[in-house]
Design a protein around this motif. Structure first.
Motif, PDB file in Angstrom:
ATOM      1  N   HIS A  36       0.875  -1.187   0.000  1.00 11.24           N
ATOM      2  CA  HIS A  36       0.000   0.000   0.000  1.00 11.24           C
ATOM      3  C   HIS A  36       0.896   1.216   0.000  1.00 11.24           C
ATOM      4  O   HIS A  36       2.058   1.150   0.375  1.00 11.24           O
ATOM      5  CB  HIS A  36      -0.898   0.015   1.234  1.00 11.24           C
ATOM      6  CG  HIS A  36      -0.132   0.025   2.521  1.00 11.24           C
ATOM      7  ND1 HIS A  36       0.129   1.176   3.220  1.00 11.24           N
ATOM      8  CD2 HIS A  36       0.482  -0.977   3.188  1.00 11.24           C
ATOM      9  CE1 HIS A  36       0.862   0.868   4.295  1.00 11.24           C
ATOM     10  NE2 HIS A  36       1.088  -0.420   4.292  1.00 11.24           N
ATOM     11  N   ASP A  37       0.362   2.337  -0.438  1.00 10.56           N
ATOM     12  CA  ASP A  37       1.131   3.583  -0.374  1.00 10.56           C
ATOM     13  C   ASP A  37       0.170   4.746  -0.178  1.00 10.56           C
ATOM     14  O   ASP A  37      -0.035   5.213   0.925  1.00 10.56           O
ATOM     15  CB  ASP A  37       1.984   3.745  -1.639  1.00 10.56           C
ATOM     16  CG  ASP A  37       2.974   4.892  -1.510  1.00 10.56           C
ATOM     17  OD1 ASP A  37       2.980   5.554  -0.451  1.00 10.56           O
ATOM     18  OD2 ASP A  37       3.750   5.141  -2.455  1.00 10.56           O
ATOM     19  N   CYS A  38      -0.510   5.185  -1.267  1.00  9.93           N
ATOM     20  CA  CYS A  38      -1.327   6.408  -1.168  1.00  9.93           C
ATOM     21  C   CYS A  38      -2.588   6.222  -0.336  1.00  9.93           C
ATOM     22  O   CYS A  38      -3.054   7.143   0.320  1.00  9.93           O
ATOM     23  CB  CYS A  38      -1.699   6.889  -2.569  1.00  9.93           C
ATOM     24  SG  CYS A  38      -2.892   5.827  -3.416  1.00  9.93           S
ATOM     25  N   ARG A  39      -3.154   5.068  -0.372  1.00 10.20           N
ATOM     26  CA  ARG A  39      -4.449   4.753   0.268  1.00 10.20           C
ATOM     27  C   ARG A  39      -5.574   5.676  -0.203  1.00 10.20           C
ATOM     28  O   ARG A  39      -6.504   5.983   0.533  1.00 10.20           O
ATOM     29  CB  ARG A  39      -4.339   4.767   1.795  1.00 10.20           C
ATOM     30  CG  ARG A  39      -3.405   3.672   2.310  1.00 10.20           C
ATOM     31  CD  ARG A  39      -3.664   3.320   3.747  1.00 10.20           C
ATOM     32  NE  ARG A  39      -2.796   2.220   4.178  1.00 10.20           N
ATOM     33  CZ  ARG A  39      -3.054   1.414   5.189  1.00 10.20           C
ATOM     34  NH1 ARG A  39      -4.152   1.577   5.878  1.00 10.20           N
ATOM     35  NH2 ARG A  39      -2.237   0.456   5.521  1.00 10.20           N
ATOM     36  N   GLU A  40      -5.457   6.175  -1.436  1.00  7.42           N
ATOM     37  CA  GLU A  40      -6.562   6.960  -1.999  1.00  7.42           C
ATOM     38  C   GLU A  40      -6.764   6.694  -3.495  1.00  7.42           C
ATOM     39  O   GLU A  40      -7.196   7.564  -4.237  1.00  7.42           O
ATOM     40  CB  GLU A  40      -6.392   8.455  -1.715  1.00  7.42           C
ATOM     41  CG  GLU A  40      -5.044   9.024  -2.084  1.00  7.42           C
ATOM     42  CD  GLU A  40      -4.887  10.483  -1.659  1.00  7.42           C
ATOM     43  OE1 GLU A  40      -3.947  11.125  -2.136  1.00  7.42           O
ATOM     44  OE2 GLU A  40      -5.705  10.977  -0.872  1.00  7.42           O
ATOM     45  N   GLY A  41      -6.422   5.484  -3.924  1.00  8.44           N
ATOM     46  CA  GLY A  41      -6.761   5.074  -5.289  1.00  8.44           C
ATOM     47  C   GLY A  41      -5.881   5.626  -6.383  1.00  8.44           C
ATOM     48  O   GLY A  41      -6.293   5.655  -7.548  1.00  8.44           O
ATOM     49  N   ILE A  42      -4.670   6.067  -6.034  1.00  6.47           N
ATOM     50  CA  ILE A  42      -3.826   6.719  -7.034  1.00  6.47           C
ATOM     51  C   ILE A  42      -2.597   5.892  -7.416  1.00  6.47           C
ATOM     52  O   ILE A  42      -2.241   5.810  -8.588  1.00  6.47           O
ATOM     53  CB  ILE A  42      -3.359   8.106  -6.518  1.00  6.47           C
ATOM     54  CG1 ILE A  42      -4.559   9.028  -6.323  1.00  6.47           C
ATOM     55  CG2 ILE A  42      -2.363   8.741  -7.488  1.00  6.47           C
ATOM     56  CD1 ILE A  42      -4.249  10.293  -5.567  1.00  6.47           C
ATOM     57  N   CYS A  43      -1.955   5.254  -6.445  1.00  2.62           N
ATOM     58  CA  CYS A  43      -0.638   4.658  -6.725  1.00  2.62           C
ATOM     59  C   CYS A  43      -0.717   3.260  -7.343  1.00  2.62           C
ATOM     60  O   CYS A  43       0.222   2.823  -7.996  1.00  2.62           O
ATOM     61  CB  CYS A  43       0.198   4.631  -5.460  1.00  2.62           C
ATOM     62  SG  CYS A  43      -0.350   3.408  -4.239  1.00  2.62           S
ATOM     63  N   GLY A  44      -1.793   2.541  -7.129  1.00  4.07           N
ATOM     64  CA  GLY A  44      -1.933   1.200  -7.700  1.00  4.07           C
ATOM     65  C   GLY A  44      -1.199   0.103  -6.940  1.00  4.07           C
ATOM     66  O   GLY A  44      -1.015  -0.994  -7.452  1.00  4.07           O
ATOM     67  N   MET A  45      -0.763   0.397  -5.729  1.00  4.47           N
ATOM     68  CA  MET A  45       0.033  -0.593  -4.969  1.00  4.47           C
ATOM     69  C   MET A  45      -0.807  -1.683  -4.303  1.00  4.47           C
ATOM     70  O   MET A  45      -0.343  -2.799  -4.105  1.00  4.47           O
ATOM     71  CB  MET A  45       0.829   0.130  -3.862  1.00  4.47           C
ATOM     72  CG  MET A  45       1.921   1.021  -4.366  1.00  4.47           C
ATOM     73  SD  MET A  45       3.274   0.078  -5.059  1.00  4.47           S
ATOM     74  CE  MET A  45       4.087  -0.511  -3.588  1.00  4.47           C
ATOM     75  N   CYS A  46      -2.029  -1.362  -3.911  1.00  8.58           N
ATOM     76  CA  CYS A  46      -2.799  -2.231  -2.996  1.00  8.58           C
ATOM     77  C   CYS A  46      -3.442  -3.408  -3.736  1.00  8.58           C
ATOM     78  O   CYS A  46      -4.648  -3.470  -3.903  1.00  8.58           O
ATOM     79  CB  CYS A  46      -3.847  -1.404  -2.272  1.00  8.58           C
ATOM     80  SG  CYS A  46      -4.889  -0.437  -3.363  1.00  8.58           S
ATOM     81  N   CYS A  61      -7.718  -0.118  -1.412  1.00  6.39           N
ATOM     82  CA  CYS A  61      -7.654   0.893  -0.339  1.00  6.39           C
ATOM     83  C   CYS A  61      -8.941   1.714  -0.260  1.00  6.39           C
ATOM     84  O   CYS A  61      -9.189   2.374   0.752  1.00  6.39           O
ATOM     85  CB  CYS A  61      -6.436   1.791  -0.519  1.00  6.39           C
ATOM     86  SG  CYS A  61      -6.400   2.685  -2.084  1.00  6.39           S
ATOM     87  N   THR A 112     -10.104   0.770  -5.925  1.00 10.25           N
ATOM     88  CA  THR A 112      -8.957  -0.047  -5.539  1.00 10.25           C
ATOM     89  C   THR A 112      -9.226  -0.623  -4.141  1.00 10.25           C
ATOM     90  O   THR A 112     -10.146  -0.182  -3.453  1.00 10.25           O
ATOM     91  CB  THR A 112      -7.694   0.826  -5.499  1.00 10.25           C
ATOM     92  OG1 THR A 112      -7.977   1.967  -4.691  1.00 10.25           O
ATOM     93  CG2 THR A 112      -7.285   1.281  -6.880  1.00 10.25           C
TER      94      THR A 112
HETATM   95  S1  FES Z   1      -2.761   2.260  -1.808  1.00  9.96           S
HETATM   96 FE1  FES Z   1      -2.516   3.542  -3.594  1.00  9.96          FE
HETATM   97  S2  FES Z   1      -4.136   2.873  -4.902  1.00  9.96           S
HETATM   98 FE2  FES Z   1      -4.462   1.751  -3.071  1.00  9.96          FE
END
Ligand code: FES
Ligand code: SF4
Length: 248
Positions: free
Chosen positions: A56-66, A84, A82
């Motif tokens: 996880h990283d941004c936790r707002e649907g932007i980084c694509g990590m989750c 998150c 996403t």
């Molecule tokens: S934590 Fe970045 S999109 Fe889900």
């Protein structure tokens, strides 16, 4: 809410891995899914057990990590979001939730729910760039008229966050939707024309080299994509590829 979680645990890339059951308590329906995972990990650490690794990283649907596969669906049971952005109100007290990493040969598991998505980075490096001057004597944007239709379609394609849900949802583990989005965002704009031929040929070549499967038009990728990337991008990439092959 009290829940039972069935979670994939894998100590490292070479470990066989297995599903492990956990009970998690005191979960609010207002929590996000990742906050629920944080509560689980706090409870595991308090018991001197190893926390579950997840990206996880941004936790707002932007980084694509989750990248989580939840109850058999990439990013869980909601649409257009996403992991998150998934909320616990989508589940009920007493539910059993299955949580697995993305499953694809090209995305090997690093640990527990964390997968290696560098294959996407290498595809980007193969052609996801432009060489026109973007600093110093940059051309005025208004000097390059672009139709609203093309500008909108390019923006829609550029919304891809590289999360990999398309690959995880595809029975062939195809990366066509991701690569098509990246090719399309340049193919629709004048700035993308300089490398257009090499771009599509090199990105598709790298995609095949990474071991992603072939596209058989099942459309699962479009359904599970959190950013609404359309299958039309795949049709556009196929046209770009055909033209580039004839030129080459
Ligand atoms: S934590 Fe970045 S999109 Fe889900
Ligand atoms: S096309 Fe959609 S599902 Fe695939 S990587 Fe991009 S945002 Fe994720």
């Amino acid at each position: 809410m009290n829940l039972t979680l069935k979670i994939w645990r894998q100590k490292g890339p070479k470990d066989k891995g297995q599903m492990v059951d956990y009970k998690v308590t005191e979960i609010s329906e207002h929590m996000s899914f990742l906050e629920m995972m944080d509560v689980l990990n706090e409870q595991l650490v308090a018991k001197d057990e190893s926390p579950v690794a997840f990206d996880h990283d941004c936790r707002e649907g932007i980084c694509g990590m989750c990248s989580l596969h939840i109850n058999g669906e990439a990013h869980g049971p909601d649409r257009g979001i996403t992991t998150c952005q998934l909320h616990m109100r989508m589940f009920k007290d007493g539910d059993t939730i299955t949580i697995e990493p993305w499953r694809a040969n090209a995305f090997p598991v690093i640990k527990d729910l964390v997968v290696d998505r560098m294959a996407f980075e290498r595809i980007q490096q193969a052609g996801g760039y432009i060489s026109v001057n973007t600093s110093g004597n940059t051309q005025d944007a208004n000097a390059l008229p672009i139709s609203k239709h093309d500008a909108d379609e390019a923006m829609d394609a550029a919304a891809c966050i590289g999360c990999g849900a398309c690959v995880a949802s595809c029975k062939n583990s195809s990366a066509m939707l991701f690569v098509a989005a990246k090719v399309s965002q340049y193919a629709l704009l004048p700035q993308g024309q300089v490398e257009a031929t090499d771009r599509v040929l090199n990105m598709v070549k790298q995609m095949d080299k990474e071991g992603f499967g072939n596209c058989t038009n099942t459309g699962a990728c479009e359904v599970e994509c959190p950013k609404g990337i359309s299958l039309e991008n795949i049709a556009r990439m196929n046209r770009e590829y055909l033209v580039a092959s004839l030129k080459g």
